[in-house]
Design an enzyme around this catalytic site. Structure first.
Site, PDB file in Angstrom:
ATOM      1  N   LYS A   1       0.821  -1.219   0.000  1.00  0.00           N
ATOM      2  CA  LYS A   1       0.000   0.000   0.000  1.00  0.00           C
ATOM      3  C   LYS A   1       0.851   1.264   0.000  1.00  0.00           C
ATOM      4  CE  LYS A   1      -3.559  -0.413  -0.401  1.00  0.00           C
ATOM      5  NZ  LYS A   1      -4.232  -0.718  -1.705  1.00  0.00           N
TER       6      LYS A   1
ATOM      7  N   SER B 108      -4.599   2.672   4.952  1.00  0.00           N
ATOM      8  CA  SER B 108      -4.860   2.148   3.612  1.00  0.00           C
ATOM      9  C   SER B 108      -4.814   0.622   3.607  1.00  0.00           C
ATOM     10  CB  SER B 108      -3.835   2.718   2.631  1.00  0.00           C
ATOM     11  OG  SER B 108      -4.092   2.279   1.322  1.00  0.00           O
TER      12      SER B 108
ATOM     13  N   TYR C 149      -2.787  11.314 -11.093  1.00  0.00           N
ATOM     14  CA  TYR C 149      -2.214  11.306 -12.431  1.00  0.00           C
ATOM     15  C   TYR C 149      -2.479   9.974 -13.140  1.00  0.00           C
ATOM     16  CZ  TYR C 149       0.324  15.705 -12.020  1.00  0.00           C
ATOM     17  OH  TYR C 149       0.636  17.031 -11.915  1.00  0.00           O
TER      18      TYR C 149
ATOM     19  N   ARG D 130      -9.059   4.775  -3.209  1.00  0.00           N
ATOM     20  CA  ARG D 130     -10.278   4.411  -2.487  1.00  0.00           C
ATOM     21  C   ARG D 130     -10.335   5.182  -1.167  1.00  0.00           C
ATOM     22  NH1 ARG D 130      -9.626  -1.303  -1.510  1.00  0.00           N
ATOM     23  NH2 ARG D 130     -10.598  -1.743  -3.506  1.00  0.00           N
TER      24      ARG D 130
END
Length: 307
Positions: free
Chosen positions: A64, A155, A255, A272
């Site tokens: 992550k 995350s 991006y 998310r």
């Protein structure tokens, strides 16, 4: 009967003519079609040179931390070919027992001079992996992409939560897993994965520091090109990736990649929304990471703007 004889004579004449042509070409050394021969030889040579090779560079983590984004961005380079899936060769015993032949078979086909890159973020925190990678290739270049360890933890939890909910399985709220009797629980797995200095220390017992390149994951998301240029230099690649390979997608909020007129954005799991965590618990988490972060900064010779 007459037609049959005529047809047989005609076929015999055609075969004689073809045989004469072949004999002339053999006597002249086959020089009647040099362009075709050269093209055919070149094509055959290129085909034979394309093969699966062991990786010269591996993105080892962190989970992550932006490993998929880094891999996709490196794949913009014409001299780079990447393994599309996480292989988990060095950290999963079932895979490791299959040997290097199996590992190589998971790699893309490359030409001589191209670099094969694999990424499995689970490698970074697995104690057995550094020595195994060294045994495979002591000259391997290792890329470690890091981000704020507190944000990374949230995350990490969010991904596990999403996977559990998709399978209709319950999962505890983050705060219950993270805090026990008012204190941060050091046994929480996602917390342990954010103690970068502990895992890096094991890698540095095996690999010299100059074979490990640290990528700023937060900077990669904000402005990809400078981080990619540093990665190109580390991998001894000619500078081929440019700012024109990136554009900011206002809808997604990050991006996306642009190459040969085609654009590609990371999948929906990227960006998310994080699972909820109270501001008080997040402050506790940031305080907990202060000392581990300082140790990591000293090891890599640079600091990061983390909480």
């Amino acid at each position: 009967m007459l037609w049959t004889l005529l047809l047989a004579l005609l076929l015999l004449l055609l075969l004689q003519t073809q045989l004469s042509v072949c004999l002339r070409e053999l006597r002249s050394g086959g020089s009647s079609s040099p362009a075709y021969s050269s093209s055919s030889s070149s094509s055959s040579s290129s085909y034979n040179a394309s093969q699966q090779r062991l990786p010269g560079a591996i993105i080892i983590g962190v989970r992550k931390g932006g490993t998929r984004a880094l891999l996709e961005m490196l794949n913009l380079h014409p001299d780079v070919e990447v393994a599309k899936a996480e292989v988990h060769y060095f950290n999963v015993e079932e895979h490791y027992r299959r040997g290097l032949g199996w590992y190589k078979a998971q790699m893309p086909f490359t030409l001589p001079g191209q670099l094969t890159v694999e990424k499995t973020p689970g490698y970074f925190a697995a104690p057995q992996v550094p020595a195994r990678v060294w045994d495979m290739n002591p000259a391997a270049r290792l890329l470690l992409i890091v981000r704020d360890p507190a944000e990374r933890l949230v995350s990490d939890y969010t991904q596990v939560l999403h996977n559990r909910l998709t399978r209709h399985k319950p999962y505890q709220p983050l705060e219950q897993l993270l805090i026990h009797k008012g204190h941060i629980d050091p046994g929480y797995k996602a917390l342990q994965r954010s103690l970068y200095y502990q895992h890096l220390a094991r890698w540095l017992e095996v690999f010299p520091r100059d074979q490990i390149h640290v990528v700023d994951g937060d900077a990669l998301i904000r402005d990809p090109f400078p981080e990619l240029r540093k990665a190109e230099r580390f991998l001894d690649l000619p500078p081929r990736i440019s700012p024109n390979n990136f554009y900011y997608n206002t809808t997604k909020g990050f991006y996306c990649l642009l190459s040969a007129g085609h654009d590609k954005c990371l999948d929906e799991s990227k960006g998310r929304p994080h699972a909820p965590l109270s501001s008080q618990a997040f402050k506790q988490l940031c305080h907990y990471f202060r000392k581990p972060n300082k140790l990591f900064f000293e090891m890599v010779g640079r600091s990061f703007s983390w909480c």
